[in-house]
Design a protein around this motif. Structure first.
Motif, mmCIF file in Angstrom:
data_model
loop_
_atom_site.group_PDB
_atom_site.id
_atom_site.type_symbol
_atom_site.label_atom_id
_atom_site.label_comp_id
_atom_site.label_asym_id
_atom_site.label_seq_id
_atom_site.Cartn_x
_atom_site.Cartn_y
_atom_site.Cartn_z
ATOM 1 N N ALA A 1 -64.419 24.053 15.061
ATOM 2 C CA ALA A 1 -64.190 22.900 14.186
ATOM 3 C C ALA A 1 -64.155 21.580 14.971
ATOM 4 O O ALA A 1 -64.259 20.503 14.374
ATOM 5 C CB ALA A 1 -62.889 23.083 13.409
ATOM 6 N N PHE A 2 -64.020 21.655 16.309
ATOM 7 C CA PHE A 2 -63.978 20.441 17.122
ATOM 8 C C PHE A 2 -65.390 19.866 17.269
ATOM 9 O O PHE A 2 -66.350 20.602 17.546
ATOM 10 C CB PHE A 2 -63.401 20.731 18.509
ATOM 11 N N GLU A 3 -65.492 18.575 17.096
ATOM 12 C CA GLU A 3 -66.775 17.901 17.263
ATOM 13 C C GLU A 3 -67.243 18.025 18.714
ATOM 14 O O GLU A 3 -66.470 17.808 19.646
ATOM 15 C CB GLU A 3 -66.648 16.422 16.885
ATOM 16 N N GLY A 4 -68.494 18.393 18.888
ATOM 17 C CA GLY A 4 -69.049 18.534 20.229
ATOM 18 C C GLY A 4 -69.102 19.961 20.721
ATOM 19 O O GLY A 4 -69.773 20.247 21.716
ATOM 20 N N ILE B 1 -65.341 15.598 27.979
ATOM 21 C CA ILE B 1 -65.051 17.010 28.233
ATOM 22 C C ILE B 1 -63.566 17.203 28.524
ATOM 23 O O ILE B 1 -62.934 18.148 28.037
ATOM 24 C CB ILE B 1 -65.912 17.528 29.400
ATOM 25 N N HIS B 2 -62.993 16.299 29.311
ATOM 26 C CA HIS B 2 -61.566 16.380 29.633
ATOM 27 C C HIS B 2 -60.720 16.324 28.357
ATOM 28 O O HIS B 2 -59.808 17.147 28.163
ATOM 29 C CB HIS B 2 -61.191 15.230 30.566
ATOM 30 N N LEU B 3 -60.998 15.367 27.502
ATOM 31 C CA LEU B 3 -60.221 15.215 26.262
ATOM 32 C C LEU B 3 -60.439 16.399 25.325
ATOM 33 O O LEU B 3 -59.496 16.870 24.680
ATOM 34 C CB LEU B 3 -60.611 13.908 25.563
ATOM 35 N N LEU B 4 -61.668 16.881 25.241
ATOM 36 C CA LEU B 4 -61.967 18.016 24.373
ATOM 37 C C LEU B 4 -61.205 19.259 24.823
ATOM 38 O O LEU B 4 -60.594 19.968 24.009
ATOM 39 C CB LEU B 4 -63.471 18.295 24.377
ATOM 40 N N GLY B 5 -61.218 19.535 26.134
ATOM 41 C CA GLY B 5 -60.484 20.686 26.656
ATOM 42 C C GLY B 5 -58.997 20.589 26.382
ATOM 43 O O GLY B 5 -58.341 21.579 26.027
ATOM 44 N N ARG B 6 -58.455 19.371 26.527
ATOM 45 C CA ARG B 6 -57.027 19.156 26.287
ATOM 46 C C ARG B 6 -56.675 19.414 24.820
ATOM 47 O O ARG B 6 -55.682 20.066 24.512
ATOM 48 C CB ARG B 6 -56.657 17.727 26.688
ATOM 49 N N ARG B 7 -57.507 18.908 23.922
ATOM 50 C CA ARG B 7 -57.227 19.064 22.491
ATOM 51 C C ARG B 7 -57.373 20.518 22.041
ATOM 52 O O ARG B 7 -56.616 20.988 21.199
ATOM 53 C CB ARG B 7 -58.162 18.151 21.696
ATOM 54 N N ILE B 8 -58.348 21.215 22.595
ATOM 55 C CA ILE B 8 -58.510 22.633 22.257
ATOM 56 C C ILE B 8 -57.292 23.424 22.725
ATOM 57 O O ILE B 8 -56.758 24.270 21.992
ATOM 58 C CB ILE B 8 -59.801 23.197 22.881
ATOM 59 N N SER B 9 -56.827 23.161 23.944
ATOM 60 C CA SER B 9 -55.649 23.858 24.478
ATOM 61 C C SER B 9 -54.424 23.600 23.604
ATOM 62 O O SER B 9 -53.658 24.520 23.294
ATOM 63 C CB SER B 9 -55.367 23.410 25.915
ATOM 64 N N GLU B 10 -54.225 22.360 23.202
ATOM 65 C CA GLU B 10 -53.084 22.007 22.360
ATOM 66 C C GLU B 10 -53.182 22.681 21.000
ATOM 67 O O GLU B 10 -52.174 23.156 20.445
ATOM 68 C CB GLU B 10 -53.005 20.489 22.198
ATOM 69 N N CYS B 11 -54.379 22.736 20.450
ATOM 70 C CA CYS B 11 -54.592 23.377 19.155
ATOM 71 C C CYS B 11 -54.254 24.864 19.216
ATOM 72 O O CYS B 11 -53.549 25.391 18.344
ATOM 73 C CB CYS B 11 -56.037 23.184 18.706
ATOM 74 N N LEU B 12 -54.746 25.550 20.237
ATOM 75 C CA LEU B 12 -54.502 26.995 20.352
ATOM 76 C C LEU B 12 -53.032 27.299 20.563
ATOM 77 O O LEU B 12 -52.520 28.322 20.083
ATOM 78 C CB LEU B 12 -55.337 27.570 21.504
ATOM 79 N N TYR B 13 -52.331 26.409 21.265
ATOM 80 C CA TYR B 13 -50.899 26.638 21.479
ATOM 81 C C TYR B 13 -50.112 26.424 20.190
ATOM 82 O O TYR B 13 -49.224 27.207 19.847
ATOM 83 C CB TYR B 13 -50.364 25.716 22.575
ATOM 84 N N SER B 14 -50.441 25.362 19.459
ATOM 85 C CA SER B 14 -49.704 25.066 18.233
ATOM 86 C C SER B 14 -50.016 26.061 17.117
ATOM 87 O O SER B 14 -49.145 26.418 16.333
ATOM 88 C CB SER B 14 -50.008 23.642 17.755
ATOM 89 N N ARG B 15 -51.256 26.549 17.052
ATOM 90 C CA ARG B 15 -51.660 27.455 15.973
ATOM 91 C C ARG B 15 -51.310 28.905 16.262
ATOM 92 O O ARG B 15 -50.921 29.642 15.361
ATOM 93 C CB ARG B 15 -53.170 27.331 15.735
ATOM 94 N N PHE B 16 -51.466 29.324 17.519
ATOM 95 C CA PHE B 16 -51.317 30.744 17.828
ATOM 96 C C PHE B 16 -50.318 31.039 18.948
ATOM 97 O O PHE B 16 -50.097 32.207 19.274
ATOM 98 C CB PHE B 16 -52.680 31.336 18.228
ATOM 99 N N GLY B 17 -49.751 30.011 19.559
ATOM 100 C CA GLY B 17 -48.850 30.241 20.681
ATOM 101 C C GLY B 17 -49.590 30.695 21.929
ATOM 102 O O GLY B 17 -49.004 31.324 22.815
#
Length: 368
Positions: free
Chosen positions: A222-225, A259-275
Protein backbone atom coordinates in the motif's frame (compact mmCIF):
# COMPACT_ATOMS: atom_id res chain seq x y z
CA UNK A 1 0.39 -6.50 29.64
CA UNK A 2 -3.35 -7.21 29.57
CA UNK A 3 -2.83 -10.60 27.94
CA UNK A 4 -0.52 -11.76 30.72
CA UNK A 5 -2.92 -10.51 33.37
CA UNK A 6 -5.72 -12.53 31.75
CA UNK A 7 -3.54 -15.66 31.71
CA UNK A 8 -2.69 -15.23 35.39
CA UNK A 9 -6.35 -14.61 36.33
CA UNK A 10 -7.41 -17.76 34.48
CA UNK A 11 -4.68 -19.77 36.19
CA UNK A 12 -5.74 -18.45 39.61
CA UNK A 13 -9.27 -19.67 38.88
CA UNK A 14 -7.79 -23.08 38.08
CA UNK A 15 -5.84 -23.18 41.32
CA UNK A 16 -8.88 -22.07 43.36
CA UNK A 17 -11.17 -24.66 41.74
CA UNK A 18 -8.69 -27.48 42.37
CA UNK A 19 -8.14 -26.39 45.99
CA UNK A 20 -11.89 -26.23 46.67
CA UNK A 21 -12.41 -29.62 45.04
CA UNK A 22 -9.53 -31.07 47.05
CA UNK A 23 -10.97 -29.64 50.29
CA UNK A 24 -14.41 -31.06 49.47
CA UNK A 25 -12.99 -34.52 48.79
CA UNK A 26 -10.78 -34.39 51.88
CA UNK A 27 -13.69 -33.54 54.18
CA UNK A 28 -15.96 -36.17 52.62
CA UNK A 29 -13.17 -38.74 52.70
CA UNK A 30 -12.41 -38.02 56.36
CA UNK A 31 -16.09 -38.25 57.37
CA UNK A 32 -16.60 -41.45 55.39
CA UNK A 33 -13.23 -42.89 56.40
CA UNK A 34 -12.36 -43.42 52.69
CA UNK A 35 -8.65 -43.46 51.90
CA UNK A 36 -9.46 -43.54 48.17
CA UNK A 37 -11.36 -40.23 48.31
CA UNK A 38 -8.64 -38.62 50.42
CA UNK A 39 -5.96 -39.74 47.93
CA UNK A 40 -8.08 -38.31 45.10
CA UNK A 41 -8.08 -35.02 47.02
CA UNK A 42 -4.29 -35.10 47.02
CA UNK A 43 -4.43 -35.66 43.25
CA UNK A 44 -6.42 -32.42 42.91
CA UNK A 45 -3.69 -30.58 44.80
CA UNK A 46 -1.17 -31.81 42.23
CA UNK A 47 -3.53 -30.67 39.44
CA UNK A 48 -3.17 -27.12 40.74
CA UNK A 49 0.51 -27.45 39.80
CA UNK A 50 -0.31 -26.97 36.10
CA UNK A 51 -1.89 -23.59 36.80
CA UNK A 52 1.02 -22.68 39.05
CA UNK A 53 3.50 -23.49 36.28
CA UNK A 54 1.48 -21.33 33.87
CA UNK A 55 1.61 -18.38 36.30
CA UNK A 56 5.35 -18.81 36.86
CA UNK A 57 6.03 -19.04 33.13
CA UNK A 58 3.93 -15.96 32.42
CA UNK A 59 5.67 -13.90 35.11
CA UNK A 60 9.12 -14.96 33.90
CA UNK A 61 8.22 -14.13 30.30
CA UNK A 62 7.47 -10.54 31.38
CA UNK A 63 11.07 -9.91 32.34
CA UNK A 64 12.56 -7.22 30.11
CA UNK A 65 15.37 -7.76 27.64
CA UNK A 66 18.86 -7.80 29.09
CA UNK A 67 22.43 -8.19 27.89
CA UNK A 68 22.22 -11.97 27.67
CA UNK A 69 18.67 -12.03 26.25
CA UNK A 70 18.35 -9.02 23.93
CA UNK A 71 15.00 -10.23 22.53
CA UNK A 72 13.34 -10.58 25.93
CA UNK A 73 12.13 -13.69 27.74
CA UNK A 74 8.86 -14.39 25.90
CA UNK A 75 9.90 -17.91 24.94
CA UNK A 76 9.66 -18.97 28.60
CA UNK A 77 5.94 -19.47 27.88
CA UNK A 78 6.82 -22.27 25.48
CA UNK A 79 8.85 -24.03 28.18
CA UNK A 80 5.95 -23.86 30.64
CA UNK A 81 3.64 -25.34 27.97
CA UNK A 82 6.15 -28.15 27.42
CA UNK A 83 6.30 -28.93 31.15
CA UNK A 84 2.49 -29.10 31.42
CA UNK A 85 2.29 -31.27 28.30
CA UNK A 86 4.84 -33.64 29.82
CA UNK A 87 2.71 -33.80 32.99
CA UNK A 88 -0.32 -34.77 30.85
CA UNK A 89 1.77 -37.35 29.01
CA UNK A 90 3.07 -38.79 32.29
CA UNK A 91 -0.48 -38.98 33.66
CA UNK A 92 -1.58 -40.86 30.55
CA UNK A 93 1.29 -43.34 30.82
CA UNK A 94 0.63 -43.85 34.55
CA UNK A 95 -3.06 -44.39 33.86
CA UNK A 96 -2.22 -46.87 31.09
CA UNK A 97 0.02 -48.94 33.37
CA UNK A 98 -2.65 -49.01 36.09
CA UNK A 99 -5.39 -49.88 33.59
CA UNK A 100 -3.39 -52.73 32.05
CA UNK A 101 -2.82 -54.16 35.51
CA UNK A 102 -6.59 -54.12 36.05
CA UNK A 103 -7.08 -55.90 32.72
CA UNK A 104 -4.57 -58.61 33.69
CA UNK A 105 -5.74 -58.77 37.30
CA UNK A 106 -9.37 -57.61 37.49
CA UNK A 107 -10.61 -56.23 40.81
CA UNK A 108 -14.15 -55.73 42.04
CA UNK A 109 -14.20 -52.41 43.89
CA UNK A 110 -16.92 -51.67 46.41
CA UNK A 111 -18.65 -48.46 45.29
CA UNK A 112 -20.87 -46.58 47.73
CA UNK A 113 -23.47 -43.89 47.10
CA UNK A 114 -21.13 -41.33 48.66
CA UNK A 115 -18.32 -42.35 46.32
CA UNK A 116 -20.54 -41.92 43.27
CA UNK A 117 -21.66 -38.48 44.47
CA UNK A 118 -18.07 -37.32 44.93
CA UNK A 119 -17.10 -38.70 41.53
CA UNK A 120 -20.05 -36.92 39.86
CA UNK A 121 -19.17 -33.58 41.48
CA UNK A 122 -15.55 -33.95 40.40
CA UNK A 123 -16.60 -34.63 36.79
CA UNK A 124 -18.79 -31.52 36.60
CA UNK A 125 -16.17 -29.24 38.18
CA UNK A 126 -13.36 -30.55 35.98
CA UNK A 127 -15.41 -30.32 32.79
CA UNK A 128 -16.41 -26.72 33.47
CA UNK A 129 -12.88 -25.77 34.57
CA UNK A 130 -11.17 -27.53 31.67
CA UNK A 131 -13.45 -25.99 29.05
CA UNK A 132 -13.02 -22.51 30.53
CA UNK A 133 -9.23 -22.69 30.77
CA UNK A 134 -8.84 -24.18 27.29
CA UNK A 135 -11.10 -21.54 25.71
CA UNK A 136 -9.08 -18.82 27.43
CA UNK A 137 -5.90 -20.43 26.11
CA UNK A 138 -7.24 -20.32 22.54
CA UNK A 139 -8.43 -16.74 22.98
CA UNK A 140 -5.11 -15.56 24.44
CA UNK A 141 -2.97 -17.80 22.21
CA UNK A 142 -1.37 -19.41 25.24
CA UNK A 143 -0.08 -22.97 24.76
CA UNK A 144 0.37 -23.28 28.53
CA UNK A 145 -3.30 -22.47 29.23
CA UNK A 146 -4.46 -24.80 26.46
CA UNK A 147 -2.36 -27.61 27.93
CA UNK A 148 -3.60 -26.86 31.46
CA UNK A 149 -7.22 -26.88 30.26
CA UNK A 150 -6.66 -30.16 28.45
CA UNK A 151 -5.16 -31.58 31.66
CA UNK A 152 -8.39 -30.77 33.54
CA UNK A 153 -10.57 -32.20 30.76
CA UNK A 154 -8.58 -35.45 30.74
CA UNK A 155 -8.97 -35.69 34.52
CA UNK A 156 -12.72 -35.38 33.97
CA UNK A 157 -12.57 -38.06 31.26
CA UNK A 158 -10.71 -40.48 33.52
CA UNK A 159 -13.14 -39.82 36.37
CA UNK A 160 -16.10 -40.25 33.98
CA UNK A 161 -14.68 -43.62 32.95
CA UNK A 162 -14.52 -44.56 36.63
CA UNK A 163 -18.18 -43.53 37.08
CA UNK A 164 -19.35 -45.46 34.01
CA UNK A 165 -17.49 -48.59 35.05
CA UNK A 166 -18.88 -48.24 38.58
CA UNK A 167 -22.46 -48.05 37.29
CA UNK A 168 -21.91 -51.08 35.02
CA UNK A 169 -20.37 -52.90 37.98
CA UNK A 170 -23.36 -52.13 40.23
CA UNK A 171 -26.01 -52.99 37.61
CA UNK A 172 -24.50 -56.00 35.81
CA UNK A 173 -21.66 -57.00 38.13
CA UNK A 174 -19.17 -56.72 35.24
CA UNK A 175 -15.85 -54.91 35.63
CA UNK A 176 -14.71 -52.97 32.54
CA UNK A 177 -12.57 -50.54 34.52
CA UNK A 178 -9.30 -51.77 33.03
CA UNK A 179 -10.49 -51.90 29.40
CA UNK A 180 -12.12 -48.46 29.53
CA UNK A 181 -9.12 -47.02 31.36
CA UNK A 182 -6.71 -48.42 28.75
CA UNK A 183 -8.64 -46.84 25.86
CA UNK A 184 -8.81 -43.45 27.57
CA UNK A 185 -5.13 -43.61 28.57
CA UNK A 186 -4.12 -44.11 24.93
CA UNK A 187 -6.19 -41.05 23.96
CA UNK A 188 -4.48 -39.00 26.67
CA UNK A 189 -1.00 -40.14 25.61
CA UNK A 190 -1.71 -39.19 21.98
CA UNK A 191 -3.08 -35.82 23.06
CA UNK A 192 -0.04 -35.22 25.28
CA UNK A 193 2.24 -35.82 22.31
CA UNK A 194 0.12 -33.47 20.15
CA UNK A 195 0.24 -30.78 22.84
CA UNK A 196 4.03 -30.97 22.87
CA UNK A 197 4.24 -30.25 19.15
CA UNK A 198 3.12 -26.61 19.24
CA UNK A 199 5.60 -25.21 21.82
CA UNK A 200 8.42 -27.43 20.55
CA UNK A 201 7.81 -26.22 16.98
CA UNK A 202 7.84 -22.61 18.18
CA UNK A 203 11.21 -23.15 19.85
CA UNK A 204 12.59 -24.89 16.76
CA UNK A 205 11.29 -22.12 14.51
CA UNK A 206 8.14 -22.99 12.56
CA UNK A 207 6.69 -21.40 9.44
CA UNK A 208 4.53 -18.32 10.01
CA UNK A 209 0.94 -18.47 8.84
CA UNK A 210 0.08 -17.77 5.24
CA UNK A 211 -2.61 -15.35 6.40
CA UNK A 212 -0.05 -13.22 8.24
CA UNK A 213 2.22 -13.20 5.17
CA UNK A 214 -0.71 -12.05 3.03
CA UNK A 215 -1.60 -9.24 5.44
CA UNK A 216 2.01 -8.07 5.67
CA UNK A 217 2.29 -7.92 1.88
CA UNK A 218 -0.97 -5.98 1.63
CA UNK A 219 0.20 -3.41 4.18
CA UNK A 220 3.62 -2.94 2.57
CA UNK A 221 2.32 -2.85 -1.01
CA UNK A 222 0.00 0.00 0.00
CA UNK A 223 3.04 2.31 0.33
CA UNK A 224 3.68 4.52 -2.67
CA UNK A 225 6.85 3.50 -4.48
CA UNK A 226 6.74 -0.18 -3.46
CA UNK A 227 6.58 -2.51 -6.48
CA UNK A 228 6.97 -5.86 -4.76
CA UNK A 229 7.52 -7.57 -1.39
CA UNK A 230 9.93 -10.50 -1.03
CA UNK A 231 11.98 -12.58 1.42
CA UNK A 232 9.74 -12.25 4.47
CA UNK A 233 11.58 -13.89 7.36
CA UNK A 234 10.15 -13.82 10.90
CA UNK A 235 11.32 -15.28 14.21
CA UNK A 236 9.03 -15.49 17.24
CA UNK A 237 10.33 -14.62 20.71
CA UNK A 238 7.07 -15.23 22.53
CA UNK A 239 3.43 -14.79 21.42
CA UNK A 240 3.74 -10.99 21.31
CA UNK A 241 7.25 -10.54 19.87
CA UNK A 242 8.33 -11.15 16.28
CA UNK A 243 11.59 -10.00 14.74
CA UNK A 244 12.54 -10.34 11.11
CA UNK A 245 13.23 -8.80 7.74
CA UNK A 246 11.85 -8.35 4.24
CA UNK A 247 12.83 -6.84 0.92
CA UNK A 248 10.83 -4.41 -1.21
CA UNK A 249 11.53 -3.43 -4.78
CA UNK A 250 11.66 0.22 -5.86
CA UNK A 251 12.57 1.98 -9.09
CA UNK A 252 16.26 2.69 -9.60
CA UNK A 253 15.40 6.38 -9.93
CA UNK A 254 14.30 6.53 -6.26
CA UNK A 255 16.59 8.78 -4.22
CA UNK A 256 18.49 7.60 -1.18
CA UNK A 257 16.51 9.96 1.06
CA UNK A 258 13.21 8.60 -0.29
CA UNK A 259 14.40 5.03 0.31
CA UNK A 260 15.41 5.96 3.86
CA UNK A 261 11.99 7.43 4.65
CA UNK A 262 10.14 4.56 2.97
CA UNK A 263 12.06 1.95 4.99
CA UNK A 264 11.38 3.87 8.21
CA UNK A 265 7.65 4.13 7.52
CA UNK A 266 7.34 0.46 6.59
CA UNK A 267 9.12 -0.56 9.81
CA UNK A 268 6.84 1.66 11.89
CA UNK A 269 3.75 0.31 10.14
CA UNK A 270 4.69 -3.34 10.75
CA UNK A 271 5.41 -2.65 14.41
CA UNK A 272 2.15 -0.79 15.02
CA UNK A 273 -0.01 -3.26 13.05
CA UNK A 274 1.57 -6.59 13.95
CA UNK A 275 4.14 -5.97 16.69
CA UNK A 276 6.90 -6.96 14.25
CA UNK A 277 10.38 -5.46 14.60
CA UNK A 278 11.47 -5.52 10.96
CA UNK A 279 14.57 -4.65 8.97
CA UNK A 280 13.70 -3.52 5.45
CA UNK A 281 16.02 -4.14 2.51
CA UNK A 282 15.61 -2.84 -1.03
CA UNK A 283 15.87 -4.15 -4.57
CA UNK A 284 16.29 -1.68 -7.44
CA UNK A 285 14.30 -2.11 -10.66
CA UNK A 286 16.15 -1.07 -13.83
CA UNK A 287 14.04 1.47 -15.73
CA UNK A 288 16.30 3.70 -17.80
CA UNK A 289 17.73 1.30 -20.36
CA UNK A 290 15.82 -0.69 -22.99
CA UNK A 291 18.75 -3.08 -23.40
CA UNK A 292 18.57 -3.98 -19.72
CA UNK A 293 14.82 -4.46 -19.98
CA UNK A 294 15.39 -6.93 -22.82
CA UNK A 295 18.06 -8.78 -20.82
CA UNK A 296 15.77 -8.97 -17.79
CA UNK A 297 12.89 -10.38 -19.82
CA UNK A 298 15.09 -13.01 -21.43
CA UNK A 299 16.99 -14.05 -18.29
CA UNK A 300 13.92 -14.22 -16.03
CA UNK A 301 11.97 -16.23 -18.61
CA UNK A 302 14.77 -18.78 -18.74
CA UNK A 303 15.24 -18.85 -14.96
CA UNK A 304 11.54 -19.44 -14.26
CA UNK A 305 11.57 -22.35 -16.69
CA UNK A 306 14.77 -23.84 -15.28
CA UNK A 307 14.35 -27.24 -13.51
CA UNK A 308 14.55 -27.02 -9.73
CA UNK A 309 13.79 -23.29 -9.43
CA UNK A 310 10.60 -22.25 -7.68
CA UNK A 311 10.85 -18.49 -8.23
CA UNK A 312 13.26 -15.60 -8.80
CA UNK A 313 13.32 -11.90 -7.95
CA UNK A 314 15.57 -8.92 -7.26
CA UNK A 315 16.85 -8.68 -10.83
CA UNK A 316 19.35 -5.91 -11.48
CA UNK A 317 22.05 -5.25 -14.06
CA UNK A 318 25.20 -3.44 -12.99
CA UNK A 319 26.25 -2.00 -16.34
CA UNK A 320 29.60 -0.47 -15.22
CA UNK A 321 30.54 -3.68 -13.40
CA UNK A 322 29.15 -5.92 -16.18
CA UNK A 323 27.24 -8.03 -13.64
CA UNK A 324 23.75 -9.54 -13.71
CA UNK A 325 22.34 -9.84 -10.18
CA UNK A 326 19.23 -11.66 -8.94
CA UNK A 327 17.95 -14.12 -6.32
CA UNK A 328 16.54 -17.60 -6.91
CA UNK A 329 14.45 -19.82 -4.65
CA UNK A 330 15.11 -23.55 -5.25
CA UNK A 331 12.39 -26.18 -4.91
CA UNK A 332 12.33 -28.13 -1.66
CA UNK A 333 13.44 -31.22 -3.58
CA UNK A 334 16.76 -29.59 -4.51
CA UNK A 335 19.50 -30.95 -2.23
CA UNK A 336 22.54 -29.17 -3.69
CA UNK A 337 21.94 -25.42 -4.02
CA UNK A 338 25.50 -24.72 -5.17
CA UNK A 339 25.28 -27.27 -7.99
CA UNK A 340 21.97 -25.79 -9.16
CA UNK A 341 23.42 -22.28 -9.14
CA UNK A 342 26.55 -23.36 -11.02
CA UNK A 343 24.46 -25.15 -13.64
CA UNK A 344 22.23 -22.09 -14.13
CA UNK A 345 25.22 -19.76 -14.46
CA UNK A 346 26.81 -22.04 -17.04
CA UNK A 347 23.59 -22.03 -19.05
CA UNK A 348 23.24 -18.24 -18.96
CA UNK A 349 26.93 -17.58 -19.60
CA UNK A 350 26.61 -19.15 -23.04
CA UNK A 351 24.41 -16.24 -24.15
CA UNK A 352 25.90 -13.54 -21.94
CA UNK A 353 29.65 -14.22 -21.98
CA UNK A 354 30.57 -10.61 -21.21
CA UNK A 355 28.67 -10.59 -17.91
CA UNK A 356 29.39 -12.15 -14.56
CA UNK A 357 26.47 -13.55 -12.56
CA UNK A 358 25.85 -12.76 -8.90
CA UNK A 359 23.05 -15.15 -7.89
CA UNK A 360 21.90 -15.35 -4.27
CA UNK A 361 20.13 -18.45 -2.99
CA UNK A 362 16.92 -17.73 -1.08
CA UNK A 363 14.79 -20.33 0.68
CA UNK A 364 11.05 -20.46 1.18
CA UNK A 365 10.71 -19.26 4.77
CA UNK A 366 7.18 -17.92 4.61
CA UNK A 367 5.36 -18.68 1.34
CA UNK A 368 2.85 -21.53 1.30
Amino acid sequence: MERNREIIRTSVVGIAANLLLAAFKAVVGAVAGSIAIIMDAVNNLSDALSSGITILGTKLSERPADRMHPFGHGRVEYFSAIVISVIVLAAGISSLVESLQKVLHPVHPDYTTLTLVVVSVAIVVKLVLGRYVKMQGQKLKSDALKASGADALFDALITLATLVSAIIMLVWDVSIDGILGTAISLVIIKSGVDMLKSPVNELLGCRISGELVRRIKEEVMAFEGVNGVFDIILHTYGPDTMIGSLHVSVLDTTSASAIHLLGRRISECLYSRFGIIATVGFYAINTSDTTIARIQHDVMKRVFGYPGIRSAHGFFVDRPGKAIIFDIMPDYEVKDDAALCASLVASLKADYPDYSFDIAIDHNYSEE
